[in-house]
Design an enzyme around this catalytic site. Structure first.
Site, PDB file in Angstrom:
ATOM      1  CG  HIS A  60     -19.857 -62.867 -19.063  1.00  0.00           C
ATOM      2  ND1 HIS A  60     -19.131 -63.706 -18.248  1.00  0.00           N
ATOM      3  CD2 HIS A  60     -21.134 -63.314 -19.016  1.00  0.00           C
ATOM      4  CE1 HIS A  60     -19.937 -64.612 -17.731  1.00  0.00           C
ATOM      5  NE2 HIS A  60     -21.159 -64.400 -18.175  1.00  0.00           N
ATOM      6  CG  ASP A 115     -16.824 -63.531 -24.466  1.00  0.00           C
ATOM      7  OD1 ASP A 115     -17.531 -64.367 -25.058  1.00  0.00           O
ATOM      8  OD2 ASP A 115     -17.060 -63.135 -23.310  1.00  0.00           O
ATOM      9  CD  GLN A 137     -24.893 -64.199 -25.171  1.00  0.00           C
ATOM     10  OE1 GLN A 137     -25.824 -64.463 -25.924  1.00  0.00           O
ATOM     11  NE2 GLN A 137     -24.830 -64.676 -23.948  1.00  0.00           N
ATOM     12  CE  LYS A 168     -23.337 -68.084 -22.994  1.00  0.00           C
ATOM     13  NZ  LYS A 168     -24.296 -68.018 -21.899  1.00  0.00           N
ATOM     14  CB  CYS A 192     -22.064 -62.902 -15.437  1.00  0.00           C
ATOM     15  SG  CYS A 192     -22.782 -64.318 -14.617  1.00  0.00           S
TER      16      CYS A 192
HETATM   17  N1  C6P Z   1     -23.516 -65.703 -20.389  1.00  0.00           N
HETATM   18  C1  C6P Z   1     -25.818 -65.187 -19.867  1.00  0.00           C
HETATM   19  O1  C6P Z   1     -26.930 -65.459 -19.411  1.00  0.00           O
HETATM   20  P1  C6P Z   1     -19.965 -69.970 -20.046  1.00  0.00           P
HETATM   21  O2  C6P Z   1     -20.676 -69.826 -18.752  1.00  0.00           O
HETATM   22  O3  C6P Z   1     -18.506 -70.305 -19.864  1.00  0.00           O
HETATM   23  O4  C6P Z   1     -20.649 -70.900 -21.005  1.00  0.00           O
HETATM   24  O5  C6P Z   1     -20.041 -68.543 -20.771  1.00  0.00           O
HETATM   25  C2  C6P Z   1     -19.604 -67.393 -20.112  1.00  0.00           C
HETATM   26  C3  C6P Z   1     -19.916 -66.192 -20.947  1.00  0.00           C
HETATM   27  C4  C6P Z   1     -18.873 -65.482 -21.488  1.00  0.00           C
HETATM   28  N2  C6P Z   1     -19.086 -64.431 -22.291  1.00  0.00           N
HETATM   29  C5  C6P Z   1     -20.323 -64.031 -22.602  1.00  0.00           C
HETATM   30  C6  C6P Z   1     -20.506 -62.885 -23.530  1.00  0.00           C
HETATM   31  C7  C6P Z   1     -21.422 -64.696 -22.076  1.00  0.00           C
HETATM   32  O6  C6P Z   1     -22.652 -64.288 -22.383  1.00  0.00           O
HETATM   33  C8  C6P Z   1     -21.218 -65.789 -21.206  1.00  0.00           C
HETATM   34  C9  C6P Z   1     -22.376 -66.490 -20.555  1.00  0.00           C
HETATM   35  C10 C6P Z   1     -24.740 -66.243 -19.832  1.00  0.00           C
HETATM   36  O7  C6P Z   1     -25.581 -64.087 -20.362  1.00  0.00           O
HETATM   37  C11 C6P Z   1     -24.580 -66.800 -18.459  1.00  0.00           C
HETATM   38  S1  C6P Z   1     -23.956 -65.626 -17.339  1.00  0.00           S
END
Ligand code: C6P
Length: 415
Positions: free
Chosen positions: A132, A209, A212, A235, A373
């Site tokens: 990401h 990270d 997910q 999430k 992203c």
């Molecule tokens: N992915 C998706 O629709 P934040 O925005 O800080 O809560 O998370 C960022 C982020 C970082 N790593 C992974 C693997 C992610 O999936 C995400 C956020 C969302 O896939 C929004 S782009």
């Protein structure tokens, strides 16, 4: 379209679970909402809503600052949530759990606090081809500033990392490894334990990270032996603005603070400031108190359900949806790793993913369309974007059927 056998998990009462999530019972565009965008943000159960509302009605106050009743109550609730996080991820010490706004802030904190102090010119940082942007850009910024080198583990056409190439990449110049645990764009579950063990042979710290991963599997930081791990509350059934950076105490202690301000100091004079101990050193300013108390409540909720049954149910749902979607002529799945969680990314011949998203929305179905992203993933698969379905344990096999019928309608519209 080929016929696909529908499976049912006997141990999972999905209707009972759905009743815990009030948002799911509404109609959208005159149709029952089918919420399949959990990878972006999952929904929030009553327990979390009620806890947030109790805080706002009875406890709202700033934390760590007041001797008065409300401030003490808010502080206890906030620190209580941190204790819940510690048990949830099996950290050794509650001081290893830093509240952040989400994964993005967690990774930036480490790139800044660890990277700027310990990574220099010619050093190498390893990430992967399926990151990401939150796990690319902070490291690129660091490399630019320090003259360090970003190396990228490649993936194969199924969307699996090529671990041999990763192992060949590790050397005495490697100073950090930062890896996506489960891909938000492909659903791939990476072999993170193996990745961590290989890095540790070179004494290199690893950040996961796990944005997910945490909603779909148990993440035990001691078992994985990761050095850092971050996830976002929104999430995993908590409000936005909540999240965690876990770090091993000995690493967090030697890092620089990320932001300066209130609550992260021990003493301040105009000549010099000394910093507070963990975790406060990394929590400058008034944090997202209500959201992080909500994160604690989301953990209570997850502890109240049979998580193993939930994971198994999600696996069956993913398998069923994968079979049904791949049976539709014109649909191409992007990301077919052997180990996957929750996510199906796909394209439809001659239909832009944004049109797929818009037409599905007319049927009350929420999916995400775009690059998620993860532009390098799109470049690798040579697509501008994909449509993405991402499940939670409250989705149903019937919702998959509605999705499949609606995708067929999309294809008919563009035929
Ligand atoms: N992915 C998706 O629709 P934040 O925005 O800080 O809560 O998370 C960022 C982020 C970082 N790593 C992974 C693997 C992610 O999936 C995400 C956020 C969302 O896939 C929004 S782009």
């Amino acid at each position: 379209m080929k016929a696909v056998k529908k499976m049912k998990s006997n141990d999972w009462d999905v209707e009972k679970i759905r009743a815990d999530f009030p948002v799911l019972s509404q109609t959208v565009n005159g149709k029952p909402l089918v919420y399949l965008d959990n990878g972006a943000s999952s929904q929030v159960p009553n327990l979390v809503i009620e806890r947030g509302s109790k805080y706002l009605q009875e406890e709202h106050s700033n934390i760590h600052r007041g001797v008065h009743y409300l401030s003490q109550k808010a502080t206890n609730a906030y620190e209580g949530a941190r204790e819940k996080v510690k048990r949830f991820i099996n950290a050794r010490d509650v001081k290893e759990c830093i509240f952040v706004r989400g994964c993005t802030e967690g990774i930036n904190l480490v790139a800044h606090g660890y990277g700027r102090k310990f990574i220099g010119a010619g050093d190498e940082i390893i990430i992967s081809a399926m990151e990401h942007h939150a796990n690319i850009v902070p490291w690129q910024m660091l490399c630019e500033e320090k003259g360090a080198i970003l190396r990228v583990i490649p993936m194969n056409e199924r969307g699996e990392l090529i671990i041999d190439e990763y192992e060949a990449m590790l050397n005495e110049r490697t100073k950090f490894v930062s890896i996506i645990h489960v891909s938000n764009a492909l659903g791939t579950i990476n072999p993170v334990k193996e990745i961590i063990q290989a890095a540790h042979k070179f004494g290199v710290p690893v950040l996961l990270d796990s944005a997910q991963a945490v909603p779909h599997m148990a993440v035990d930081v001691q078992d994985l032996d990761c050095d850092f791990m971050t996830f976002s509350g929104h999430k995993m059934f908590a409000p936005t603005g909540s999240g965690i950076l876990y770090g091993k105490k000995e690493l967090l202690e030697k890092m620089n603070p990320f932001q300066g301000g209130g609550d992260m100091i021990r003493t301040v004079t105009f000549e010099k400031t000394t910093y507070a101990g963990l975790p406060n050193k990394f929590e400058a300013g008034t944090p997202a108190i209500a959201s992080n108390i909500g994160l604690g409540a989301a953990i209570d909720y997850l502890n109240s359900i049979d998580r193993d049954a939930a994971f198994q149910y999600e696996e069956e749902l993913l398998k069923y949806a994968t079979e049904r979607l791949s049976a539709i002529e014109g649909v191409k799945l992007i990301g077919t790793a052997r180990e996957k969680a929750s996510v199906i990314s796909f394209t439809i011949e001659n239909v832009h993913p944004h049109d797929i998203g818009t037409i599905l929305d007319q049927s009350g179905i929420a999916v995400r369309a775009g690059h998620h992203c993860a532009q390098p993933v799109m470049q690798f698969f040579q697509v501008p974007a994909t449509a993405r379905v991402s499940f939670a344990f409250y989705n149903t096999f019937e919702e998959v059927d509605v999705l499949v019928d609606s995708i067929q309608k999309v294809i008919d519209v563009f035929a």
